[in-house]
Enzyme design. Structure first.
Site, short mmCIF file in Angstrom:
data_model
loop_
_atom_site.label_atom_id
_atom_site.label_comp_id
_atom_site.label_asym_id
_atom_site.label_seq_id
_atom_site.Cartn_x
_atom_site.Cartn_y
_atom_site.Cartn_z
N GLU A 259 -9.96 76.14 -12.41
CA GLU A 259 -10.56 76.94 -13.36
C GLU A 259 -11.41 78.01 -12.95
OE1 GLU A 259 -9.80 76.24 -16.89
OE2 GLU A 259 -8.41 75.18 -15.82
N TRP A 262 -9.45 80.52 -11.66
CA TRP A 262 -8.99 81.54 -12.69
C TRP A 262 -9.85 82.73 -13.10
CZ3 TRP A 262 -4.44 82.34 -15.12
CH2 TRP A 262 -3.44 81.42 -15.18
N ASN A 326 -11.09 74.89 -24.76
CA ASN A 326 -10.01 75.65 -24.06
C ASN A 326 -8.46 75.48 -24.51
OD1 ASN A 326 -9.47 77.81 -22.14
ND2 ASN A 326 -8.27 76.28 -20.75
N TRP A 344 -2.68 91.18 -30.19
CA TRP A 344 -3.37 90.25 -29.50
C TRP A 344 -4.95 90.74 -29.49
CZ3 TRP A 344 -5.45 92.40 -25.04
CH2 TRP A 344 -4.51 93.47 -24.79
N TRP A 367 -5.99 86.17 -23.64
CA TRP A 367 -5.40 86.47 -24.83
C TRP A 367 -4.11 87.37 -24.42
CZ3 TRP A 367 -5.07 86.04 -29.82
CH2 TRP A 367 -6.14 85.39 -30.60
#
Length: 437
Positions: A259, A262, A326, A344, A367
């Site tokens: 995470e 990311w 999330n 989006w 997104w």
């Protein structure tokens, strides 16, 4: 009388004294260091909600810094205005030899820093910036062909291969705290002076229990469980150290480490492909999609009235708390873009307005991932079934019952669109757009 030469450290997304890269180098410069924070009028003027909880979070963090610095015989200069105007005033007030700060990768921040650097250079003042909010930035992790990674999995493998104790070591700032400029205490600007109203939110803690990290892999996907760290807002404004967190993750949870990786991944995407931060799809072909953009359906999505309980629960949680789990973020974003065929960018802007932990790089990346226009290797065929997602990740309906208490009443709406129909419509529209590219 000749003024004392000083250095300035400019706080932005790094609101802490501990393990702060730019501050470390400022304190080691040998010059007395004046800490500075600017409530940037350019950014604040874009916030329509004058009770924005993020402004309260920043204000509280600055207030905490002020107390720490006052205990060290120093203080923080806090200003409100456009950065260029503030810096012009500071140049008249002080004899500044060097300015230190940390990198910010967003398009506006890059333009702002370029303007300030140019202003300072005209006065022969050095503007020094450092990497602080990520472990690896820009082009530090490259493929064997020296190109930027655009898919997460190979990037994460290369990230882990490169990472070692050097990159994860904390800066020993505390050793140099005597380097702060000795100054008289000043009062902090009021909320009114920066055009906002103080709120009374309950912000998440800036630390997490070991058990949560150790169990992260098993608990993180279930929104009814407090199984995620909720450190997003602290990472966004730098009230925690990414190096401290990455060391903990390496020791306790590879899933949580991913995470954090990311975050690095999306920041390097934003830096190397700045068009994504300016309203463009990462994959240009996806700008050809013929979005339906039904305003009534968008309003129902925003209000959590789609007739899909997991989607509605997520939107209610977001609207009431400024947080959304999330897993639910992925489902709500997929629903807006794929089921309703709404651009989006509409959803991205709504999340930007509501999320306490809003971060341009991560929000845009998430997104675009949901819409299929981003960095994912197999993009547009993934269309989450919100009912199946609810059955899998909220099997007892605990999360849904909490946020959609009207579920089994006459007040709860019928589904806004049939899943099977929406899925087929989405695939058709996407296929047409991409085939015409």
């Amino acid at each position: 009388m000749k003024k004392e030469k000083i250095a300035v450290f400019w706080f932005r997304r790094d609101l802490r004294l501990h393990d702060n890269a730019g501050l470390y180098y400022a304190l080691k410069s040998g010059l007395p260091v004046l800490p500075l924070f600017i409530f940037d009028k350019t950014i604040l003027d874009q916030l329509d909600n004058k009770e924005d909880q993020r402004v309260t979070f920043i204000y509280q963090a600055i207030s905490g810094l002020k107390k720490e610095l006052q205990n060290l015989g120093s203080d923080i200069a806090v200003h409100y205005g456009s950065p260029a105007d503030v810096w012009k005033d500071l140049l008249e007030q002080y004899d500044i030899a060097e300015v230190f700060t940390n990198h910010d990768y967003e398009p506006y921040a890059s333009e702002r820093d370029g303007e300030i650097k140019s202003l300072l250079q005209k006065q022969d003042i050095v503007f020094r910036t450092y990497k602080d909010q990520v472990i690896f930035e820009k082009q530090e992790v490259l493929t064997g062909q020296n190109t930027v990674y655009t898919v997460f999995t190979p990037y994460s493998k290369a990230w882990k291969a490169k990472c070692n104790t050097f990159f994860l070591s904390s800066y020993p700032n505390e050793k140099y705290f005597s380097g702060f400029l000795k100054t008289k205490t000043t009062s902090l600007l009021t909320y009114k002076e920066i055009g906002f109203v103080e709120t009374k939110p309950e912000f998440p803690a800036d630390h997490v229990k070991s058990e949560l990290i150790e169990n992260y892999d098993e608990t993180r996907n279930y929104p009814a469980i407090h199984g995620t760290t909720r450190l997003g807002i602290h990472l966004r404004f730098g009230t925690v150290s990414i190096r401290d967190l990455a060391r903990t993750a390496l020791e306790k949870s590879d899933t949580w480490l991913n995470e954090l990786i990311w975050r690095d991944f999306y920041h390097q995407i934003l830096w190397n492909f700045p068009h994504v931060g300016k309203g463009k799809a990462f994959r240009p072909a996806y700008d050809n999609i013929r979005w339906r953009n039904n305003e009534n359906e968008f309003a129902l999505w925003c209000q959590g009235k789609t007739g899909y309980p997991l989607v509605d629960a997520g939107m209610h949680e977001l609207n009431e708390t400024g947080f959304m789990h999330n897993r639910v973020r992925m489902v709500t974003a997929s629903f807006l873009t794929k089921h309703l065929l709404i651009d989006w960018r509409w959803g991205e802007a709504y999340f930007a307005e509501k999320l306490l932990d809003y971060d341009l790089a991560a929000n845009n990346g998430g997104w675009q991932w949901a819409a299929g226009s981003g960095t994912d290797a197999a993009p547009y065929f993934r269309i989450f079934n919100p009912t199946a997602q609810a059955e899998k990740f909220d099997p007892k309906g605990v999360y849904i019952k909490k946020w959609v208490p009207e579920l089994n009443s006459l007040n709860y709406p019928a589904p806004i669109v049939d899943h099977k129909f929406a899925r087929e419509r989405c695939l058709k529209v996407y296929k047409e757009a991409l085939n015409n590219d």
